[in-house]
Design an enzyme around this catalytic site. Structure first.
Site, PDB file in Angstrom:
ATOM      1  CG  ASP A 132      -1.493  -0.904  18.636  1.00 36.16           C
ATOM      2  OD1 ASP A 132      -0.660  -1.639  18.350  1.00 36.16           O
ATOM      3  OD2 ASP A 132      -1.810   0.373  18.205  1.00 36.16           O
ATOM      4  CG  HIS A 133      -0.191  -6.398  15.950  1.00 39.42           C
ATOM      5  ND1 HIS A 133      -0.589  -5.389  15.176  1.00 39.42           N
ATOM      6  CD2 HIS A 133       0.933  -6.686  15.659  1.00 39.42           C
ATOM      7  CE1 HIS A 133       0.198  -5.413  14.056  1.00 39.42           C
ATOM      8  NE2 HIS A 133       1.122  -5.966  14.344  1.00 39.42           N
ATOM      9  CG  HIS A 155       0.621  -0.289  14.712  1.00 40.51           C
ATOM     10  ND1 HIS A 155      -0.286  -0.805  15.585  1.00 40.51           N
ATOM     11  CD2 HIS A 155       0.360  -0.840  13.723  1.00 40.51           C
ATOM     12  CE1 HIS A 155      -1.229  -1.747  15.039  1.00 40.51           C
ATOM     13  NE2 HIS A 155      -0.814  -1.794  13.803  1.00 40.51           N
TER      14      HIS A 155
HETATM   15  C1  BG6 Z   1      -1.245  -3.767  10.649  1.00 39.76           C
HETATM   16  C2  BG6 Z   1      -1.425  -2.870   9.462  1.00 39.76           C
HETATM   17  O1  BG6 Z   1      -1.821  -3.114  11.934  1.00 39.76           O
HETATM   18  O2  BG6 Z   1      -0.069  -3.853  11.118  1.00 39.76           O
HETATM   19  C3  BG6 Z   1      -0.738  -3.535   8.164  1.00 39.76           C
HETATM   20  O3  BG6 Z   1      -2.883  -2.745   9.174  1.00 39.76           O
HETATM   21  C4  BG6 Z   1       0.806  -3.518   8.719  1.00 39.76           C
HETATM   22  O4  BG6 Z   1      -0.819  -2.501   7.253  1.00 39.76           O
HETATM   23  C5  BG6 Z   1       0.908  -4.404   9.953  1.00 39.76           C
HETATM   24  O5  BG6 Z   1       1.138  -4.437   7.846  1.00 39.76           O
HETATM   25  C6  BG6 Z   1       2.321  -4.552  10.458  1.00 39.76           C
HETATM   26  O6  BG6 Z   1       2.374  -5.300  11.619  1.00 39.76           O
HETATM   27  P1  BG6 Z   1       3.772  -6.024  11.814  1.00 39.76           P
HETATM   28  O7  BG6 Z   1       3.373  -6.868  13.094  1.00 39.76           O
HETATM   29  O8  BG6 Z   1       4.114  -6.913  10.666  1.00 39.76           O
HETATM   30  O9  BG6 Z   1       4.971  -4.995  11.987  1.00 39.76           O
END
Ligand code: BG6
Length: 480
Positions: free
Chosen positions: A172-173, A235
């Site tokens: 989960d980044h 997230h």
């Molecule tokens: C991803 C989603 O996991 O996270 C996307 O699938 C979203 O829809 C993205 O845009 C947002 O990531 P960040 O790091 O740009 O906030």
């Protein structure tokens, strides 16, 4: 500190995520001196291509997405030499023996499944059949991890046929974002906050992940998913857990994940009146630029925005709602966690105009940092007037030069895979528990045939979402 030497195989190595995040992230770690000189990255995908062609594809990706580091021509050349490519058929037999011959013994072997989840089982099986994976090998899997409890369980079961839980790294980044990790440091390395971190002193919590982008380009995936599955189940849920959890006994993978899991178990089911779905409209007349046009589905009922009120049924949080919201095509790209504290029990200054509660705001992006708003006396001879000032800790400023180049979430997470540290990865039971909480919400919408409310691109979301807080006598913080 360099990590141990490794061979990292990226399945889906020519795909979008590999080009945007994984390979540029690895390159930046290489430039930072963290990747050992003999570490190798092996791209694996369906297309025919030799090492040279793969290297030039990666060069372009780094030039586009690698940031400042991409200008270091010498480093880039050296990095590209670390790359190889194997054409592989995930569902067939071609390419697998080549990969088996190429991969080295005695180094960390990691396999990044940057492919559709429907291929996870095929990849896992072949990695074993061809004796490419060992009991020490690690696999990295991306979201979406299932689309409901049932499919997530099935995926977990498939992976479990060939890998043990300690070998599986579910990304989960958001957990790799610098500020998110800092949230744990702030909570558990300071005495200041803990005594106040509960329903007695916190009025409510707001978690906002606002984006300006629409879903154009990935409408096919998104339309089957929607904001609830795409953002909240993973997230936002992870952010909520990090705020709400008890102190783990140690900063250790299972200790941290046990505490997060307890929070998910304590979530109350969400009542239909506590959730608002939205879908962005087009600009002006017609549907151009609307969600339905972007998703190429004229009658789509998928939400591109969701706001909800979440109650946690435990001693620490009973009575303190967590309001979550996330959406596409909103006013600004701004993600923030705000801990809004209660008012003082009695104001000795009378009814002060402009009086505000203390708020601890944790900005995830952009301008990572934390601010604690406090009330002070307005300077000057004008009598005892109060004013709000921020105690500001912008990471870029606080960290000096390093702060300007805060590492991307993927850089940190991939290095953790090589180090064998699962703290920032989701455990199988966590993912399943999150789906178990999300499923009834989505099932309710489906059963009622709910349509999301329209909202204008560039706005803060649908009007109804404002009501969610207004009716509780509260206000959303501005998205900016
Ligand atoms: C991803 C989603 O996991 O996270 C996307 O699938 C979203 O829809 C993205 O845009 C947002 O990531 P960040 O790091 O740009 O906030």
């Amino acid at each position: 500190i360099p990590v141990d030497s490794f061979d990292l195989v990226v399945f889906g190595g020519t795909g979008d995520l590999a080009r945007r995040k994984i390979l540029p992230g690895l390159y930046r770690r290489f430039v930072a001196g963290q990747m050992p000189e003999d570490a190798r990255i092996i791209g694996a995908a369906r297309g025919d291509m030799d090492d040279e062609a793969f290297r030039s594809l990666v060069r372009e990706a780094i030039e586009e997405f690698g940031g400042k580091a991409a200008q270091e021509a010498e480093a880039l050349g050296l990095f590209l030499e670390r790359l190889h490519y194997v054409a592989i058929d995930a569902k067939g037999e071609s390419g697998w023996s080549v990969l088996a011959d190429l991969i080295r013994p005695d180094v960390v072997r990691a396999f990044y499944f940057s492919v559709a989840p429907s291929l996870f089982g095929d990849l896992a099986e072949r990695l074993h059949h061809y004796e490419i994976a060992t009991p020490e090998s690690r696999i990295v899997v991306e979201k979406p991890f299932g689309r409901d409890l049932e499919s997530a369980r099935a995926l977990n079961a498939t992976l479990a046929l060939h890998f043990t839980e300690h070998q599986i790294y579910r990304i989960d980044h958001y957990l790799g974002k610098e500020t998110v990790q800092n949230l744990m440091a702030v909570r558990f390395a300071n005495i200041l906050f803990e005594p106040l971190w509960n329903a007695r002193h916190v009025d409510h919590v707001q978690i906002t992940v606002a984006e300006t982008v629409g879903v154009g380009g990935r409408g096919a995936y998104y339309d089957r998913s929607g904001a609830m599955r795409d953002m909240v189940q993973n997230h936002l849920m992870q952010l909520l857990c990090l705020i709400a959890m008890e102190a783990p006994y140690r900063f250790d993978p299972d200790a941290v994940r046990d505490e997060k899991l307890k929070v998910i178990h304590a979530l109350e089911p969400v009542r239909p009146e506590d959730i608002v779905r939205g879908q962005y409209r087009g600009m002006g007349k017609g549907t151009e630029g609307s969600y339905c046009a972007d998703a190429e589905n004229p009658d789509s009922r998928t939400e591109s925005y969701v706001a909800l009120k979440v109650d946690i049924a435990n001693w620490r949080w009973k009575g303190t709602p967590f309001y979550l919201r996330t959406g596409k095509k909103l006013r600004a790209r701004a993600s923030e966690i705000a801990i809004v504290f209660k008012e003082v029990p009695h104001s000795i200054f009378g009814e002060e105009e402009g009086w505000r509660e203390n708020v601890l705001s944790i900005r995830l992006q952009p301008n990572e940092g934390m601010t604690l708003s406090v009330m002070i006396k307005e300077p000057g001879p004008g009598g005892m007037r109060l004013t709000e000032v921020p105690l500001d800790m912008s990471f870029a400023e606080a960290l000096g030069e390093n702060g300007e180049d805060i590492p991307d979430a993927y850089e940190r997470l991939i290095m953790d895979v090589i180090r064998g540290n699962q703290t920032l990865f989701m455990r199988g039971d966590e993912v399943e528990a999150a789906w178990a909480w999300t499923d009834p919400i989505i099932a309710g919408w489906d059963a009622r045939g709910d349509r999301p409310k329209g909202y204008d691109p560039g706005s803060s979301g649908p009007e109804d979402a404002l009501m969610l807080l207004h009716r509780d006598g509260r206000r959303w913080r501005e998205i900016r």
